[in-house]
Design a protein around this motif. Structure first.
Motif, PDB file in Angstrom:
ATOM      1  N   ILE A  32       0.848  -1.184   0.000  1.00 31.50           N
ATOM      2  CA  ILE A  32       0.000   0.000   0.000  1.00 31.50           C
ATOM      3  C   ILE A  32       0.889   1.242   0.000  1.00 31.50           C
ATOM      4  O   ILE A  32       1.850   1.328   0.776  1.00 31.50           O
ATOM      5  CB  ILE A  32      -0.911   0.057   1.244  1.00 31.50           C
ATOM      6  N   VAL A  33       0.575   2.196  -0.865  1.00 34.93           N
ATOM      7  CA  VAL A  33       1.211   3.509  -0.849  1.00 34.93           C
ATOM      8  C   VAL A  33       0.114   4.536  -0.618  1.00 34.93           C
ATOM      9  O   VAL A  33      -0.882   4.559  -1.339  1.00 34.93           O
ATOM     10  CB  VAL A  33       1.942   3.823  -2.166  1.00 34.93           C
ATOM     11  N   ALA A  34       0.280   5.383   0.399  1.00 37.71           N
ATOM     12  CA  ALA A  34      -0.724   6.405   0.717  1.00 37.71           C
ATOM     13  C   ALA A  34      -0.345   7.714   0.047  1.00 37.71           C
ATOM     14  O   ALA A  34       0.776   8.198   0.191  1.00 37.71           O
ATOM     15  CB  ALA A  34      -0.828   6.601   2.222  1.00 37.71           C
ATOM     16  N   GLY A  35      -1.291   8.281  -0.680  1.00 33.09           N
ATOM     17  CA  GLY A  35      -1.063   9.557  -1.336  1.00 33.09           C
ATOM     18  C   GLY A  35      -2.177  10.537  -1.039  1.00 33.09           C
ATOM     19  O   GLY A  35      -3.260  10.157  -0.593  1.00 33.09           O
ATOM     20  N   VAL A  36      -1.901  11.809  -1.265  1.00 31.67           N
ATOM     21  CA  VAL A  36      -2.888  12.867  -1.091  1.00 31.67           C
ATOM     22  C   VAL A  36      -3.133  13.510  -2.444  1.00 31.67           C
ATOM     23  O   VAL A  36      -2.201  13.992  -3.086  1.00 31.67           O
ATOM     24  CB  VAL A  36      -2.413  13.914  -0.070  1.00 31.67           C
TER      25      VAL A  36
END
Length: 690
Positions: A32-36
């Motif tokens: 998982i990669v969290a981005g905004v």
């Protein structure tokens, strides 16, 4: 201290740069990669085995691909954001705010079930999490909803692919703010077993969350590093292991250049296994950190490619053994330059050492654990095949074995205007440092391995003859210092890259107990140019510096300089090219300064500044010996050993000319020669040194 990476700025993950700056989590398979985004939070989902296995040509859109993403959006733009990579618990936390309120999420991937666990806390006008699939690159993508469960899938199928694959993600809301998302691949086999999502509820979510935290608690209990006056170095020590743990637990699909941190379809070099250092470098520090399990996946693509490697060696060079190209993928796949459609050297870029480079990690593992079962099943067959190739490829002349036509740097056969006349020196080179170092490493290991297994006694004489008579490392005078020359004939020197020192590290041929003249030349070479911020060099230059006894304060200063200049918020290092290759940097460098054992001597704090407080637990010394020790105020405070095998030990403790050893409260006899102490240990017993 809590080991956390954090960011309070916007993260952009949709561009062409495949190195993500968002926070990361995973279970070693699903990442998982969290981005905004402008409107909210996006969680990118990828899986180690979701590849478009297209090997038709170098310009194909094959390689590892993302599966899908989860969006939590608002009607108005994001005004501020904050995110944390909570490495102790293996989870990500994100908070965003806009003019309507805020949204917080916590997400992790549970190991046994392979489920993403997503928890939300929303105050304001935000959408519920929306799951969707990536499409494009010829994939078959779908999304559907049925009975409260959302399903997405992305598949790559067709006659032109080396293998077919499909990844499916389901999402069910099990309470007001909790979601369970099983992730499955057609290539999983029985990895995750069955999972009944219809019956999933909040109690199951909480149970899976607890199980995942227990997994991480067990993971972190295997070794520890405490550096109270260097909190950034300590945090990065844990980050190195964290980054590898979240992408290297699929036994058939190890991480390539970008791990499973995949946010777009354009991973450079297809995210493949680049065998002339990129694939190997992430694993450099796992053995000394007592996390050998993180390297279990390493051998799989090598074994899958061995049959083809044997064909290449025989057909193109008339040799036994294995010859590997620069780039391969999983399940026997070519990635960059398939020989079915391109000239031979396009796949090899003039290099013959890729298979030997792969042997580095297997040899490190053997010396660390001395596991004869794993040696027999996985390590010896491959390393022996590497040795077979070099037995045939080496030229014996004037009492020495020489290496011809093996380029130390890649020769750019891939350029459309490539002219061999311009690269004649590289093509016709003789005795490059890398090849000489790897040949010495391979035949030294083969002799030890065969003796341990009680096999190939009839081959010992030949192997020993090669080891004892390999050509010496070429040297020359440059700027008034004698240093290593890149080749005996060919390129002499380059001011960038680290190929002038890789016979030292990772090949392990020179160290603190080596011949003093050779050690001096090695130090001169390492310090001849400032290679401590060279993107291709950092993962080998820093541990090399420790192996050679370079000033530890200088090493740490340069290490922290790399953090300041090259580090992303998630603690990955961005040098503009590769990604995962540098995740071993801190753990490997620090471990080499506080514990060395590659020359048959366990050295405690061999390079560390003893005035800088340091305490470590259960680092693994060669021979399967766990070491714990502490230093402060210029002194070694204590040393404790735990033997996982019966062994005679040679031990060196910085600044100690005499010691006493106890086991179960009883004094243990020992011999000494100078400041090196010799004694025997028994499997399963603890030892204290005073």
């Amino acid at each position: 201290m809590k080991h956390i990476a954090y960011s309070d700025r916007f993260t952009a993950l949709c561009g062409n740069n495949p190195i993500p700056d968002g926070m990361l989590c995973g279970n070693g398979d699903t990442g998982i990669v969290a981005g905004v985004t402008r409107q909210g939070i996006r969680l990118y989902i990828s899986k180690c085995d979701l590849w478009k296995a297209d090997e038709k040509c170098e310009d194909s859109d094959g390689g590892i691909k993302p599966a899908g993403y989860i969006d939590i959006n608002a009607m108005s733009p994001v005004m501020s954001c904050r995110s944390e990579q909570r490495m102790d618990d293996g989870e990500i936390f994100c908070e965003i705010k806009n003019d309507t309120g805020s949204a917080c999420i916590t997400v992790c991937v549970e190991h046994k079930s392979g489920c993403i666990l997503l928890e939300t806390d929303v105050d304001g006008e935000y959408t519920v999490p929306c799951l969707d699939a990536f499409c494009g690159c010829g994939s078959i993508s779908e999304r559907k909803e049925d009975n409260g469960i959302t399903l997405i899938s992305r598949a790559f199928k067709g006659d032109g692919l080396k293998f077919e694959t499909r990844c499916r993600v389901q999402m069910k809301r099990v309470s007001e703010n909790k979601y369970i998302l099983p992730v499955r691949s057609d290539l999983d086999g029985d990895r995750y077993g069955s999972f009944n999502l219809d019956a999933a509820d909040e109690a199951l979510f909480d149970s899976l969350k607890s199980l995942d935290r227990l997994w991480w608690r067990d993971f972190w209990s295997r070794s520890a590093m405490r550096l109270p006056t260097l909190p950034d170095v300590e945090n990065n020590w844990y980050a190195c292991l964290y980054h590898l743990a979240i992408c290297s637990l699929n036994p058939k699909f190890p991480p390539g250049i970008y791990g499973n941190f995949i946010t777009n379809d354009n991973a450079w070099w297809k995210g493949d296994y680049h065998l002339n250092y990129n694939y190997q470098a992430p694993f450099y520090g796992v053995f000394s950190a007592n996390h050998t399990e993180l390297s279990d996946c390493f051998v799989s693509p090598l074994e899958e490619f061995m049959k083809e490697g044997q064909r290449l060696a025989e057909k193109h060079l008339g040799c036994r053994g294995v010859l590997f190209p620069v780039g391969i993928g999983p399940l026997g796949m070519y990635t960059e330059y398939p020989l079915s459609s391109l000239p031979f050297e396009r796949a090899f870029l003039g290099q013959r050492t890729c298979a030997a480079y792969c042997a580095v990690i297997l040899i490190m593992r053997w010396y660390a654990e001395r596991d004869t079962e794993y040696l027999k099943e996985h390590i010896y067959p491959f390393v022996s095949a590497v040795g077979d190739f070099w037995e045939d490829y080496l030229t014996y002349e004037n009492g020495k074995y020489s290496v011809y036509k093996d380029a130390i740097h890649e020769i750019p056969y891939y350029k459309h205007d490539f002219n061999p006349k311009k690269h004649r020196r590289e093509i016709e080179s003789k005795n490059n440092l890398l090849a000489l170092g790897f040949v010495n490493m391979v035949f030294t290991a083969l002799i030890d391995m065969a003796d341990a297994l009680g096999v190939d006694a009839d081959r010992r004489e030949k192997r020993l003859h090669i080891k004892q008579n390999i050509s010496p490392y070429p040297t020359f005078i440059r700027r008034f210092h004698r240093i290593f020359r890149y080749t005996e004939k060919g390129i002499a020197w380059r001011n960038d890259n680290s190929l002038c020192i890789q016979h030292i590290y990772p090949a392990g041929n020179i160290g603190l107990h080596s011949d003093k003249k050779m050690l001096k030349i090695a130090c001169n070479t390492l310090m001849h140019n400032d290679r401590f911020t060279d993107g291709n060099a950092t993962n080998s230059v820093f541990p090399c510096a420790a192996r050679l006894g370079i000033n530890p304060d200088y090493i740490i200063e340069k290490l922290r300089l790399n953090y300041r200049e090259k580090q992303l918020p998630n603690l990955l290092l961005n040098y503009g090219g590769g990604c995962l290759e540098n995740c071993s940097l801190t753990v490997n460098t620090v471990n080499e300064t506080v514990l060395q054992s590659h020359e048959g001597i366990i050295s405690i704090f061999p390079v560390w500044n003893l005035n800088v407080p340091c305490e470590y637990e259960n680092l693994l010394a060669n021979g399967n010996i766990l070491v714990s020790a502490a230093a402060e105020n210029g002194k070694v405070k204590y040393v404790r050993l735990y033997a996982r095998a019966n062994r005679e030990i040679k031990l060196e403790i910085r600044g100690k000319s005499s010691i006493s050893i106890t086991c179960d409260g009883n004094a243990l006899p020992h011999g000494s020669q100078g400041n090196i102490f010799t004694f025997s240990v028994e499997q399963g017993k603890h030892y204290s040194l005073i």
